[in-house]
Write an enzyme that holds these catalytic residues in place. Structure first.
Site, PDB file in Angstrom:
ATOM      1  N   CYS A 134       0.812  -1.220   0.000  1.00 27.32           N
ATOM      2  CA  CYS A 134       0.000   0.000   0.000  1.00 27.32           C
ATOM      3  C   CYS A 134       0.845   1.269   0.000  1.00 27.32           C
ATOM      4  O   CYS A 134       0.348   2.346  -0.306  1.00 27.32           O
ATOM      5  CB  CYS A 134      -0.938  -0.010   1.199  1.00 27.32           C
ATOM      6  N   HIS A 174      -3.718   7.036   2.032  1.00 30.93           N
ATOM      7  CA  HIS A 174      -4.037   5.706   1.504  1.00 30.93           C
ATOM      8  C   HIS A 174      -5.433   5.330   1.993  1.00 30.93           C
ATOM      9  O   HIS A 174      -5.785   5.574   3.140  1.00 30.93           O
ATOM     10  CB  HIS A 174      -2.999   4.690   2.010  1.00 30.93           C
ATOM     11  N   ASN A 226     -10.104  -0.442  -1.298  1.00 30.25           N
ATOM     12  CA  ASN A 226      -8.646  -0.356  -1.164  1.00 30.25           C
ATOM     13  C   ASN A 226      -7.997  -0.958  -2.415  1.00 30.25           C
ATOM     14  O   ASN A 226      -8.013  -2.169  -2.601  1.00 30.25           O
ATOM     15  CB  ASN A 226      -8.228  -1.117   0.099  1.00 30.25           C
TER      16      ASN A 226
END
Ligand code: UT7
Length: 326
Positions: free
Chosen positions: A113, A253, A283
């Site tokens: 990520c 994020h 995500n």
């Protein structure tokens, strides 16, 4: 000389996977997903022969079109991803081939990520060195290729998508101005994919044991993420004497709306300065931060101070200060 962002591209597939769709597949419900994560739907790249490079190609072409350049002018192309088309060659090589970037070299960067922040910082250093003039940095993941759609604790979170930026030399102080990047490999026990690497090569046994899917201990990752993302963002602000008033946008994020809220609180920002699109895309791992920039591009003004922040598998985490250049 600094490395300025001079164009943005983004891409999400057409197909939507809503919370209602997931209710039919696993024992979950819309209310739980919304309140625990903030997600309402995610995009899925469907169809045979479709891979992460197919998320990257429209991103790179949009960037070239917006900037009015030919792919042949690109010096270097970096793809941050954990869902490469193949273990080798690099997805970056495949993307360069598909778009006709004949003069570019490139590579994939694996930092889950935090991949886009790692790649953005790397790409900026190539510009700052004076060696390269046009570097494309893409963050993209086809998470649906490694999600177990019978595991309700992970399948509700992830989606497919990607975005990217063009970096070019700048002499007016715009662009990537500072980064704090961190890693702690001991965190791998909480978030990883066991199979498919040199440790556990693919076999009937690894497939039967579902080792080719994401394994995540959600609560443990959550705790580290809240602490890591908030602390590194605050440290970046202090190191650069940035007050909450100086910051136009936090670009976090998009893993969980509750992690974003904790970071916002720690930085002393108001909610109207935070980019949040987790409800629409879920995500997308390395894709979340550039997808936010892509969605918010029309609202960004020259001189805006942006703090980009991420936490993810590795563990990897970090924060980057960007002064918007157009
Ligand atoms: O981007 C990479 C880094 N990743 C992250 O940052 C993710 C960090 N972790 C998280 O975002 C959260 O931990 C999750 C969203 C993954 C899970 O949320 P949580 O609030 O930590 O839930 P939990 O794991 O503590 O589970 C709470 C309850 C459990 O039931 P019991 O034991 O209390 O009866 C779970 O079984 O919620 C249950 N549960 C679900 N219920 C409905 C777990 N998943 C679901 C689900 N639908 N999808």
């Amino acid at each position: 000389m600094t490395a300025a962002i001079t164009a943005i591209g983004g891409y999400v597939p057409e197909d939507r996977l809503t919370n209602a769709d997931l209710e039919k597949i696993v024992d979950t419900n819309d209310e739980w997903i919304r309140t625990r994560t903030g997600i309402e739907e995610r995009r899925i790249l469907r169809g045979p022969g479709k891979a992460t490079s197919d998320l990257c190609v429209p991103v790179a072409l949009e960037i070239c079109k917006k900037r009015g350049i030919s792919p042949e002018e690109i010096d270097c192309l970096i793809v941050a991803t954990v869902t490469a088309d193949m273990l080798f060659p690099a997805t970056a090589n495949i993307v360069c081939d598909k778009i006709g970037a004949k003069n570019a070299w490139g590579f994939d960067l694996s930092a889950a990520c935090s991949g886009f922040l790692y790649a953005l910082t790397t790409g900026a250093m190539y510009i700052e060195s004076g060696r390269f003039k046009k570097v494309i940095v893409i963050g993209a993941d086809k998470m649906s290729s490694i999600v177990d759609y019978s595991d309700r604790t992970t399948c509700v979170i992830f989606g497919d998508g990607g975005g990217g930026v063009l970096l070019e030399p700048n002499y007016e102080g715009f662009g990537v101005l500072d980064s704090i990047l961190r890693s702690d490999g001991s965190g791998r026990t909480h978030l990883h994919m066991k199979g498919g690497g040199s440790l556990r090569p693919a076999s009937n046994e690894t497939v039967a044991a579902k080792e080719h899917y994401i394994y995540q201990e959600g609560q443990a990752v959550f705790k580290f993420a809240v602490k890591g993302m908030a602390e590194v963002s605050a440290e970046l602000m202090e190191r650069n004497n940035l007050t909450p008033d100086d910051i136009s946008w936090l670009v976090p994020h998009q893993a969980n709306k509750r992690i974003i809220d904790a970071t916002v609180h720690r930085m002393g920002l108001s909610d109207d300065k935070v980019m949040v699109n987790i409800q629409r895309y879920g995500n997308t791992t390395a894709g979340t931060i550039p997808l936010c920039l892509w969605d918010w591009e029309s609202k960004l003004k020259k001189g805006d101070n942006l703090v980009l922040a991420a936490f993810g598998g590795g563990f990897t985490w970090g924060a980057t200060w960007v002064k918007w250049g157009y």
